[in-house]
Design a protein around this motif. Structure first.
Motif, PDB file in Angstrom:
ATOM      1  N   VAL A 114      46.604  50.459  49.030  1.00 54.08           N
ATOM      2  CA  VAL A 114      45.074  49.404  48.572  1.00 54.08           C
ATOM      3  C   VAL A 114      46.256  48.506  48.913  1.00 54.08           C
ATOM      4  CG1 VAL A 114      43.658  48.664  46.686  1.00 54.08           C
ATOM      5  CG2 VAL A 114      44.864  50.790  46.423  1.00 54.08           C
ATOM      6  N   SER A 115      44.639  47.268  49.281  1.00 49.90           N
ATOM      7  CA  SER A 115      46.104  45.888  50.068  1.00 49.90           C
ATOM      8  C   SER A 115      44.530  44.920  49.466  1.00 49.90           C
ATOM      9  CB  SER A 115      45.423  45.671  51.818  1.00 49.90           C
ATOM     10  OG  SER A 115      44.720  45.533  52.335  1.00 49.90           O
ATOM     11  N   TYR A 116      44.766  43.714  48.931  1.00 50.27           N
ATOM     12  CA  TYR A 116      44.246  42.818  49.009  1.00 50.27           C
ATOM     13  C   TYR A 116      44.245  41.541  49.412  1.00 50.27           C
ATOM     14  CZ  TYR A 116      46.992  42.355  44.827  1.00 50.27           C
ATOM     15  OH  TYR A 116      48.420  41.990  44.604  1.00 50.27           O
ATOM     16  N   GLY A 117      43.298  41.016  49.407  1.00 50.09           N
ATOM     17  CA  GLY A 117      43.300  39.553  49.679  1.00 50.09           C
ATOM     18  C   GLY A 117      42.219  38.558  49.709  1.00 50.09           C
ATOM     19  N   GLY A 118      42.269  37.597  50.394  1.00 52.33           N
ATOM     20  CA  GLY A 118      40.601  36.997  50.629  1.00 52.33           C
ATOM     21  C   GLY A 118      39.675  37.504  52.104  1.00 52.33           C
ATOM     22  N   VAL A 119      39.796  37.124  52.921  1.00 50.86           N
ATOM     23  CA  VAL A 119      38.725  37.624  53.855  1.00 50.86           C
ATOM     24  C   VAL A 119      39.255  38.479  54.837  1.00 50.86           C
ATOM     25  CG1 VAL A 119      38.023  36.863  56.637  1.00 50.86           C
ATOM     26  CG2 VAL A 119      37.652  34.831  54.529  1.00 50.86           C
ATOM     27  N   SER A 120      41.064  38.412  54.718  1.00 52.56           N
ATOM     28  CA  SER A 120      41.522  39.480  55.733  1.00 52.56           C
ATOM     29  C   SER A 120      41.887  41.126  54.742  1.00 52.56           C
ATOM     30  CB  SER A 120      42.834  38.939  56.032  1.00 52.56           C
ATOM     31  OG  SER A 120      44.018  38.888  54.970  1.00 52.56           O
ATOM     32  N   LEU A 142      45.372  58.456  56.545  1.00 54.23           N
ATOM     33  CA  LEU A 142      44.049  57.114  56.935  1.00 54.23           C
ATOM     34  C   LEU A 142      43.897  56.853  56.418  1.00 54.23           C
ATOM     35  CD1 LEU A 142      43.613  59.460  60.431  1.00 54.23           C
ATOM     36  CD2 LEU A 142      44.815  57.659  60.379  1.00 54.23           C
ATOM     37  N   GLU A 143      42.386  57.021  54.968  1.00 49.03           N
ATOM     38  CA  GLU A 143      42.076  56.640  54.569  1.00 49.03           C
ATOM     39  C   GLU A 143      42.831  55.731  53.778  1.00 49.03           C
ATOM     40  OE1 GLU A 143      41.854  59.535  55.107  1.00 49.03           O
ATOM     41  OE2 GLU A 143      40.189  59.985  56.195  1.00 49.03           O
ATOM     42  N   ALA A 144      42.371  54.250  53.576  1.00 48.65           N
ATOM     43  CA  ALA A 144      43.068  53.469  52.146  1.00 48.65           C
ATOM     44  C   ALA A 144      42.155  52.305  51.886  1.00 48.65           C
ATOM     45  CB  ALA A 144      43.820  52.420  53.550  1.00 48.65           C
ATOM     46  N   VAL A 145      41.749  51.792  51.149  1.00 47.05           N
ATOM     47  CA  VAL A 145      41.261  50.720  50.688  1.00 47.05           C
ATOM     48  C   VAL A 145      41.337  49.077  50.240  1.00 47.05           C
ATOM     49  CG1 VAL A 145      40.970  49.545  47.966  1.00 47.05           C
ATOM     50  CG2 VAL A 145      41.314  52.837  48.352  1.00 47.05           C
ATOM     51  N   SER A 146      40.884  48.697  51.402  1.00 46.69           N
ATOM     52  CA  SER A 146      40.929  46.907  51.897  1.00 46.69           C
ATOM     53  C   SER A 146      40.156  46.633  50.935  1.00 46.69           C
ATOM     54  CB  SER A 146      41.196  47.326  53.176  1.00 46.69           C
ATOM     55  OG  SER A 146      41.439  47.586  53.544  1.00 46.69           O
ATOM     56  N   VAL A 147      40.525  45.941  49.942  1.00 46.71           N
ATOM     57  CA  VAL A 147      39.303  44.453  49.092  1.00 46.71           C
ATOM     58  C   VAL A 147      39.411  42.518  49.682  1.00 46.71           C
ATOM     59  CG1 VAL A 147      38.966  43.394  46.993  1.00 46.71           C
ATOM     60  CG2 VAL A 147      40.167  46.523  47.591  1.00 46.71           C
ATOM     61  N   PRO A 148      38.497  42.907  50.896  1.00 43.86           N
ATOM     62  CA  PRO A 148      38.082  41.547  50.965  1.00 43.86           C
ATOM     63  C   PRO A 148      37.598  40.363  50.024  1.00 43.86           C
ATOM     64  CG  PRO A 148      36.530  42.481  51.798  1.00 43.86           C
ATOM     65  CD  PRO A 148      37.679  43.653  50.901  1.00 43.86           C
ATOM     66  N   MET A 149      38.164  39.045  50.138  1.00 41.66           N
ATOM     67  CA  MET A 149      38.270  37.668  48.555  1.00 41.66           C
ATOM     68  C   MET A 149      38.077  38.841  47.237  1.00 41.66           C
ATOM     69  SD  MET A 149      37.321  36.216  50.445  1.00 41.66           S
ATOM     70  CE  MET A 149      36.196  34.325  50.112  1.00 41.66           C
ATOM     71  N   PHE A 150      39.059  39.333  46.768  1.00 45.91           N
ATOM     72  CA  PHE A 150      38.755  40.133  45.655  1.00 45.91           C
ATOM     73  C   PHE A 150      39.271  39.314  44.652  1.00 45.91           C
ATOM     74  CE2 PHE A 150      43.566  38.601  45.765  1.00 45.91           C
ATOM     75  CZ  PHE A 150      43.933  38.612  44.325  1.00 45.91           C
ATOM     76  N   ALA A 151      39.623  38.487  44.373  1.00 46.27           N
ATOM     77  CA  ALA A 151      38.817  37.523  43.413  1.00 46.27           C
ATOM     78  C   ALA A 151      37.643  37.373  42.373  1.00 46.27           C
ATOM     79  CB  ALA A 151      39.253  35.949  42.907  1.00 46.27           C
ATOM     80  N   GLN A 152      37.326  37.536  43.481  1.00 47.96           N
ATOM     81  CA  GLN A 152      35.066  37.860  43.037  1.00 47.96           C
ATOM     82  C   GLN A 152      34.795  39.160  42.112  1.00 47.96           C
ATOM     83  OE1 GLN A 152      32.084  38.744  46.452  1.00 47.96           O
ATOM     84  NE2 GLN A 152      33.572  40.092  47.845  1.00 47.96           N
ATOM     85  N   PHE A 153      35.930  40.128  42.140  1.00 47.23           N
ATOM     86  CA  PHE A 153      35.543  41.122  41.581  1.00 47.23           C
ATOM     87  C   PHE A 153      36.621  41.473  39.898  1.00 47.23           C
ATOM     88  CE2 PHE A 153      35.848  42.781  45.865  1.00 47.23           C
ATOM     89  CZ  PHE A 153      34.060  43.327  45.845  1.00 47.23           C
ATOM     90  N   LEU A 154      37.219  40.028  39.397  1.00 46.80           N
ATOM     91  CA  LEU A 154      37.864  39.667  38.893  1.00 46.80           C
ATOM     92  C   LEU A 154      37.513  39.647  37.709  1.00 46.80           C
ATOM     93  CD1 LEU A 154      41.431  38.248  39.876  1.00 46.80           C
ATOM     94  CD2 LEU A 154      40.755  40.589  39.276  1.00 46.80           C
ATOM     95  N   THR A 155      37.196  39.820  36.686  1.00 41.39           N
ATOM     96  CA  THR A 155      36.556  39.375  35.011  1.00 41.39           C
ATOM     97  C   THR A 155      36.859  38.224  34.383  1.00 41.39           C
ATOM     98  OG1 THR A 155      36.706  40.726  33.599  1.00 41.39           O
ATOM     99  CG2 THR A 155      35.508  41.661  34.399  1.00 41.39           C
ATOM    100  N   GLU A 156      36.372  37.704  33.800  1.00 38.31           N
ATOM    101  CA  GLU A 156      36.918  36.278  32.757  1.00 38.31           C
ATOM    102  C   GLU A 156      38.555  36.879  31.878  1.00 38.31           C
ATOM    103  OE1 GLU A 156      34.265  34.196  30.534  1.00 38.31           O
ATOM    104  OE2 GLU A 156      33.220  33.514  32.058  1.00 38.31           O
ATOM    105  N   ASP A 157      38.269  37.723  31.829  1.00 38.70           N
ATOM    106  CA  ASP A 157      39.741  38.572  30.609  1.00 38.70           C
ATOM    107  C   ASP A 157      40.187  39.177  31.668  1.00 38.70           C
ATOM    108  OD1 ASP A 157      37.185  40.775  31.341  1.00 38.70           O
ATOM    109  OD2 ASP A 157      37.877  41.809  29.171  1.00 38.70           O
TER     110      ASP A 157
END
Length: 190
Positions: A114-120, A142-157
């Motif tokens: 599970v990788s996360y970051g900005g555009v990449s 082979l199946e993986a999770v890539s989360v672009p712009m992951f900060a958009q998925f963080l709630t206030e808490d």
């Protein structure tokens, strides 16, 4: 037979990190999946120093208690999910150090990324990590999770609430991990 043990490993150890939220989400998805007994392993809590063992990890002759403790944690898993950010086009030194501390404990076990970051989306970290895993005889799915712009998925808490597409990719990865965990278990028994 009991469920295989899946360890969700949080790679980032820095203050202010957000990866722990991603790892907690991944643990929830894995628990809901139902195929695994799930453990959350936070490298910040493990607190390994830079590799300081005098003997090669292949020998398993650990002199330091922190390495023996880390060995016991890793040994009990049947599969892993590494939750990693991308730092300077690669994965964090904390994860490389944790991997390098051991050898036999990792052998013939599958891993999801599970990788996360900005555009990449952390894809360069995942790409850099795969040959390291393979050298330890860890089998990346082979199946993986890539989360672009992951900060958009963080709630206030600070909770990580991703898109349906990210959620679906996590479930697909877990299905593949479950298949490989069973198949590779026979290799570890030899």
């Amino acid at each position: 037979m009991s469920n295989p043990v899946l360890q969700v490993i949080t790679a980032s150890t820095r203050d202010g990190r957000k990866g722990d939220a991603v790892a907690r989400w991944m643990r929830q998805v894995a628990e809901a999946h139902g195929g695994f007994d799930v453990e959350l392993v936070d490298l910040a809590e493990v607190g390994l120093p830079l590799l300081d063992e005098p003997n090669h990890p292949r020998l398993g002759q650990y002199k330091h208690q922190h390495t023996r403790d880390w060995s016991a944690i890793v040994q009990r898993a049947d599969a892993y999910v590494f939750v990693t950010p991308e730092y300077n086009h690669s994965f964090p030194a904390s994860l490389k150090n944790a991997l390098d501390h051991l050898f036999v404990e990792w052998k013939n076990k599958p891993a999801g990324l599970v990788s996360y970051g900005g555009v990449s989306a952390g894809l360069r970290a995942a790409t850099a990590l795969k040959p390291v895993l393979s050298s330890l005889k860890i089998v990346p799915v082979l199946e993986a999770v890539s989360v672009p712009m992951f900060a958009q998925f963080l709630t206030e808490d600070g909770e990580f609430v991703p898109s349906a597409q990210v959620e679906a990719s996590a479930k697909t990865m877990l299905d593949e991990l479950l298949k490989l965990a069973g198949a590779l278990r026979t290799l570890r028994a030899e």
